[in-house]
Each structure stands twice: as C-alpha cells, then as structure tokens.
Design an enzyme around this catalytic site. Sequence first.
Site, PDB file in Angstrom:
ATOM      1  N   ARG A 217     -29.675 -89.768  70.431  1.00  0.00           N
ATOM      2  CA  ARG A 217     -29.517 -88.798  69.358  1.00  0.00           C
ATOM      3  C   ARG A 217     -29.582 -87.391  69.947  1.00  0.00           C
ATOM      4  O   ARG A 217     -30.455 -87.079  70.759  1.00  0.00           O
ATOM      5  CB  ARG A 217     -30.619 -88.968  68.294  1.00  0.00           C
ATOM      6  CG  ARG A 217     -30.413 -90.195  67.408  1.00  0.00           C
ATOM      7  CD  ARG A 217     -29.209 -90.028  66.513  1.00  0.00           C
ATOM      8  NE  ARG A 217     -28.934 -91.177  65.672  1.00  0.00           N
ATOM      9  CZ  ARG A 217     -28.073 -92.139  65.966  1.00  0.00           C
ATOM     10  NH1 ARG A 217     -27.409 -92.104  67.109  1.00  0.00           N
ATOM     11  NH2 ARG A 217     -27.856 -93.131  65.138  1.00  0.00           N
ATOM     12  N   GLU A 246     -21.655 -82.547  65.354  1.00  0.00           N
ATOM     13  CA  GLU A 246     -20.472 -83.241  65.883  1.00  0.00           C
ATOM     14  C   GLU A 246     -19.310 -83.085  64.906  1.00  0.00           C
ATOM     15  O   GLU A 246     -19.511 -83.115  63.690  1.00  0.00           O
ATOM     16  CB  GLU A 246     -20.798 -84.725  66.099  1.00  0.00           C
ATOM     17  CG  GLU A 246     -21.886 -84.936  67.145  1.00  0.00           C
ATOM     18  CD  GLU A 246     -22.194 -86.399  67.388  1.00  0.00           C
ATOM     19  OE1 GLU A 246     -21.480 -87.279  66.859  1.00  0.00           O
ATOM     20  OE2 GLU A 246     -23.152 -86.683  68.130  1.00  0.00           O
ATOM     21  N   HIS A 265     -19.283 -89.182  71.589  1.00  0.00           N
ATOM     22  CA  HIS A 265     -19.989 -90.171  70.775  1.00  0.00           C
ATOM     23  C   HIS A 265     -19.266 -91.527  70.810  1.00  0.00           C
ATOM     24  O   HIS A 265     -18.920 -92.087  69.768  1.00  0.00           O
ATOM     25  CB  HIS A 265     -20.137 -89.684  69.335  1.00  0.00           C
ATOM     26  CG  HIS A 265     -21.310 -90.323  68.638  1.00  0.00           C
ATOM     27  ND1 HIS A 265     -22.085 -89.663  67.720  1.00  0.00           N
ATOM     28  CD2 HIS A 265     -21.838 -91.573  68.737  1.00  0.00           C
ATOM     29  CE1 HIS A 265     -23.029 -90.480  67.263  1.00  0.00           C
ATOM     30  NE2 HIS A 265     -22.901 -91.645  67.872  1.00  0.00           N
TER      31      HIS A 265
END
Length: 302
Positions: A217, A246, A265
């Site tokens: 994270r 993001e 990601h």
Amino acid sequence: MRVRFSAPDGAWRDWAPALRAALPEADLARDGDPAGFDAIIYAPGGDITDFTPYRRARIVQSLWAGVERIVGNPTLTQPLARMVDPGLAQGMAEYCTGWVMRAHLGMDAYAQDGVWRNGTVPPLAPERRVTILGMGALGRSVAAMLGAVGFDLCGISASGRAVSGLRVHPVGDLDRLLGQAGILVCLLPDTDATRGLLDARRLALMPRGAWLINPGRGTLIDDDALLEGLAQGRPGHAVLDVFHREPLAPDHPFWAHPAVTVTPHVAAETRPATAAPVVAENLRRAMDGRPILHLVDRARGY
C-alpha cells in the site's frame, strides 16, 4: 441464492461467466430490490454506498484483497470478507521474486557501454537478508517462493505469529531489523497503524544501498521522506507499485528519479478464473451458517 454484483461496469463482463460457472445455483443480478438479496459481491467503484437496505444479505464478499475503501463504511453491518485468491498470491510472489532477484544480482550495474565490469560478484542467496514486512496470506506466499531460492528470510508482522520455516518478529522489532534488511519487501495493509510507518527516521535505519520493494500500500511510505532517503542512499533504490494517489501524476518526481522504478499497480491482480471459486465457497458457507473464510476484523481494518 440471490446475489447482488456491485462493481465498476467493466468488471461484470469479466466476472459474470466465471461466477456463473463456479456458483450455478446463484441468481446473479446487477440491480433489484435490496431487500431481496442474500449476498453482495463488491469491488470499489460499484454503485452501492449505503448497505442499510440490504437487510437480508449474510455476507459482503470483496473482490479486492485490500478493504480500506469499504471497511470504514458506517452502513456496513453485514459480515465482510476480503479476497484471498491463489492467483493473486501467485502473482504477488512472482512480482516480488522477480524484483528481489534483480536487486540481489545487481542487474542494473551492467551498463551496455562496452566497459567490462567483472570486479563485483553478487553473494549467494543464503548470504542476502530479505525482510518481508507483512506476513498475511500474500507475505507467506512471497516467503515460500523466496525461501525456495534460498534467501535468508526474516518476517515482520503486527502479531509476530509464527510461520513454519520462517523467523517472524513483532512489529515492535522493526527499527532493529531495518538495519539488517538488504532488501525490504513491504506487504502491509492500509490501516491507521501502518500509514506513514516508513518515515524519515525509519528509512535512515536501512543499510546504505538497500532496496525497498513496495507492492503493498502506498500509504505505508512518506513520499518526501523517501525522496530524501534516496538522496542519502538509504534506501539505495525503491521499486514502487502502489501510491498515495493513483494513477501516479505524470509530473511526480518518482517518474524521473534514477533510483526509483515505478510499476503501475500490477503486482497482483484478482483473476476471475482463480478467484470465482473462492467467492462461491464463501457464499455457500454464509448461506449454510458455516464460518466465513477471510473475515475482516473491523477493529484492525483487515
């Protein structure tokens, strides 16, 4: 069993065939009278924000491993289960192993410029300490793959609970263990206790030239502190797959930093083919009154 599917529009196309194959007895729907549903399958970005009308639902099954975007919803009183998917765990283990091997072997040291650099030979894996921060299902999968290579592994978790074949320490030992972490792999969830955990003081404890790999994270790391730490060589390089916001802004300094590798990601994806059977098993358990797998502890946030 009537099941409400609440996720972004594109997810239905990918998930519906796999869910119908794994759970043929279910009536899957994207809308309808909330009082008529026995279960909810949820992903962030879906249209349910108020769970109050879903009085009959016995479970809310998340399609994401992280539940920080739902666990604090005050209307959610139904049992919440996070996704623990063998495909997701495999993907995370492969991502971490690939980047750990790149760091361990010094693959970036060999510029293709005609200079013969054979003065440095990397150590063997048992001589390299890899510290895994976060020993949940993903951390254990990563440890199993790295352990098969032979790395000197050390795990850190909130509880310090034992994992077979691995030294696991409580998070209270973090400061001491950071000084021994040649490669640090971060797999903690996003909770009040983990946000900003790797601040300037802790990053300064890492060995000079150490690698930090964070596919967990983005909130774990103070971005400004990391940039300052990189300037001091602690850590020497950061591989970042997750961020505070993001997508990462095009003008964010991480993109152009020579000691940062940004990946978008992609470390671990929930794949319908491997995750749908997990959803099916949990919904059947909820309907039968059996214990739900991977139930979220609301107090801890995961």
